[in-house]
Design an enzyme around this catalytic site. Structure first.
Site, PDB file in Angstrom:
ATOM      1  N   CYS A   1     -21.666  53.029  34.496  1.00 51.31           N
ATOM      2  CA  CYS A   1     -22.863  53.786  34.801  1.00 51.31           C
ATOM      3  C   CYS A   1     -22.777  54.251  36.246  1.00 51.31           C
ATOM      4  CB  CYS A   1     -24.087  52.911  34.567  1.00 51.31           C
ATOM      5  SG  CYS A   1     -25.573  53.893  34.580  1.00 51.31           S
ATOM      6  N   GLU A   2     -21.839  55.146  36.496  1.00 53.71           N
ATOM      7  CA  GLU A   2     -21.612  55.664  37.850  1.00 53.71           C
ATOM      8  C   GLU A   2     -20.792  56.938  37.732  1.00 53.71           C
ATOM      9  OE1 GLU A   2     -20.867  52.832  40.906  1.00 53.71           O
ATOM     10  OE2 GLU A   2     -19.890  54.321  42.182  1.00 53.71           O
TER      11      GLU A   2
END
Ligand code: LLP
Length: 421
Positions: free
Chosen positions: A342-343
C-alpha cells in the site's frame, strides 16, 4: 538460469514469491577469484546459512558487519578466536573478520569474548577495543578521501561517506594502536570501482602511502584488503569484471607494499554481489493486470518488502515473463511492473528519483510468473516485514537437487514476537 518448466514447477511447489539460488553459479564465481590469497565473502549480500556453508566448503572466508552476521558465520562452521592468534600472519588468516564503524556495547563484549578480528572504521572503536583487550588483532578500514558507487547511497568513500578512518587521521589511529597495545594485521579499503579500472588504479595507489606510514610508525602488517564492489552486468551489454585485470592492479600495489615492508603480504578481496547476484532470481505471480489511463500495469505478488533495490536506488533488474498455462507468449507491451504494497513507490520499474519507467514484456495474464533476475545479492537480505508481509521462502538448486533453505515465514511467527509463545 531457469527453464520455463522449472519456473512453473518451483512456483507451484514452494509458492510465490520465492527466491531461487543456483549453487554451481556461486561456485564458479568463487573459483574465478582464486588468484587472491583470500576471498572474504561480504555476507550482507546474502547471509543464508546454507549459502555460507557452500562458500566455506569452496574455501571462502567471511566478513560480518553485525553480531547477527557473525553468529550466522559461526553457525555455518566458520571458526572464531583468531584475534588472539600467536602471530600476525595467523591472525590475517582469520575465518571471520568483523567490519564496522562502531561497536555497540553488546557487540563489543561479543567480539572480545569470541576473539573476532575487527576491521575498525573509527578511532573510537580502536580505543574501546584497546582499553578492554590489549593484544587484540585489528585491521584499519581507510577512507582515502574519494569514493565511487552506483548511487549516493552506496558510495563508500569521500567526505560524504561515514565509512572508514579518514586518511589524514591514520597517524592518530596508529598512535592509539601503539598506546593500547592492539596488534595491527592489515589495511583495508572498500571503494567499489567496478569495471572502472582507471578509478581502481587510483584506489590501489591510495593504499601505498598508508603502508609507508605504518612502517614509519614502527608497526607492521600481514595483509591488505581490496574490499568488495566488483560489479555485475545488470543491463545487457554492460561489461563484466575481468578478475585477472582486477588482480593485476592490486597485485602491483601489494608488491610495492611488500618492498616497503621487506616481507610478503596477503592480498584479500571482499566481494558480495559478484559471488551471488547472478545466481539468484525472485519468482512472483501476476495477480492483476490493469490500465491507469494510458499506462498498463502488471501487478505481482512480490513488493519492495521483498526486493528493495529498485525503490531504494532506482536499480535495474532484468525481468522475464513465463506463462502460467504453457501458452506461447507474444508481443511486447511496455508496462509498469508493481507489487502489492500500500505505497505508490512499490514499483519494480523505476529510475533514480522514483520516475516510473515502462518495460516491454509480452502481454501478461493473471497466473503468469514474473522472474526478476540478478537478485541473489541484496535481494532477500534487504527484505522487510513492511505491511506485515512474512519473509518469502528461499530455495537452493544444485544440479539436480532442489532444497528449501528458508521456509516461508508465517504471520503467526510475526505475531508471536508481540504476543509471546
Ligand atoms: N566490503 C565492505 C566493507 C562493504 O561495505 C561492502 C558493501 C562490501 C564489501 C561488498 O560490496 P559488493 O561487493 O557486494 O558490492 N545494498 C546495496 C549495496 C550496499 C553495499 C554496502 N557495502 C545494493 O543493493 O546495491
Amino acid at each position: 538460469m531457469l527453464t520455463d518448466d522449472q519456473t512453473r514447477s518451483l512456483a507451484r511447489q514452494f509458492g510465490t514469491p520465492v527466491w531461487v539460488m543456483d549453487a554451481p553459479t556461486v561456485r564458479q564465481r568463487l573459483a574465478s577469484l582464486q588468484v587472491f590469497d583470500a576471498v572474504r565473502y561480504a555476507q550482507k549480500a546474502n547471509p543464508n546459512v546454507h549459502l555460507l556453508r557452500l562458500l566455506r566448503e569452496g574455501g571462502a572466508k567471511v566478513d560480518a558487519v553485525s553480531r547477527g552476521e557473525a553468529l550466522r558465520a559461526l553457525a555455518a562452521g566458520y571458526r572464531d578466536g583468531s584475534a588472539r592468534a600467536a602471530t600476525l600472519f595467523e591472525a590475517a588468516q582469520a575465518d571471520i573478520v568483523y567490519t564496522a564503524d562502531l561497536l555497540d556495547r553488546e557487540t563489543l563484549d561479543f567480539v572480545l569474548t569470541k576473539g573476532l578480528v575487527v576491521n575498525c572504521g573509527s578511532i573510537d572503536m580502536l580505543r574501546q577495543l584497546g582499553e578492554r583487550a590489549p593484544g587484540h588483532a585489528v585491521w584499519l578500514r581507510l577512507n582515502p578521501g574519494f569514493g565511487h558507487g552506483h548511487s549516493k547511497k552506496t558510495s563508500t568513500g569521500g567526505e560524504h561517506s561515514k565509512h572508514g578512518i579518514w586518511h589524514a587521521d591514520l597517524g592518530e589511529a596508529l598512535g592509539v594502536i601503539q598506546a593500547t597495545g592492539l596488534r595491527l594485521v592489515g589495511l583495508h579499503m572498500h571503494i567499489g570501482s567496478g569495471v572502472d579500472y582507471g578509478h581502481l588504479g587510483q584506489v590501489c595507489r591510495a593504499m601505498v602511502d598508508p603502508v609507508r606510514q605504518v612502517k614509519a610508525a614502527g608497526l607492521d602488517l600481514a595483509a591488505i584488503s581490496a574490499g568488495g564492489g566488483l560489479s555485475i552486468p545488470y543491463r545487457e551489454g554492460e561489461p563484466r569484471i575481468d578478475p585477472a585485470h582486477y588482480f593485476g592492479l592490486w597485485d602491483a600495489t601489494r608488491r610495492e607494499a611488500q618492498a616497503l615492508l621487506g616481507h610478503g603480504l596477503r592480498l584479500e578481496i571482499e566481494p558480495g554481489r559478484y559471488l551471488v547476484a547472478e545466481a539468484g532470481v525472485l519468482i512472483a505471480e501476476v495477480r492483476a493486470v490493469k490500465r491507469q489511463g494510458r499506462v498498463p500495469f502488471v501487478l505481482v505478488d512480490a513488493g519492495f518488502n521483498e526486493l528493495m533495490r529498485p525503490a531504494m536506488y532506482g536499480a535495474h533488474h532484468n525481468m522475464r515473463l513465463v506463462s502460467g498455462d504453457g501458452r506461447l507468449l507474444a508481443g511486447a507491451t511496455p508496462s509498469a511492473i508493481a507489487g502489492p504494497l500500500c505505497e505508490s513507490g512499490d514499483v519494480f520499474t523505476q529510475g533514480a528519483g522514483g520516475v516510473i519507467e515502462l518495460r516491454a514484456l509480452p502481454q501478461a495474464a493473471v497466473g503468469d510468473f514474473l522472474v526478476i533476475e540478478n537478485t541473489g545479492a541484496y535481494g532477500s537480505s534487504m527484505s522487510s516485514n513492511y505491511n506485515s508481509r512474512p519473509l518469502a521462502a528461499e530455495v537452493l538448486l544444485d544440479m539436480d537437487t532442489t532444497r528449501l533453505i528458508r521456509h516461508r515465514q508465517s504471520v503467526e511467527e510475526l505475531l508471536a514476537l508481540e504476543l509471546g509463545n
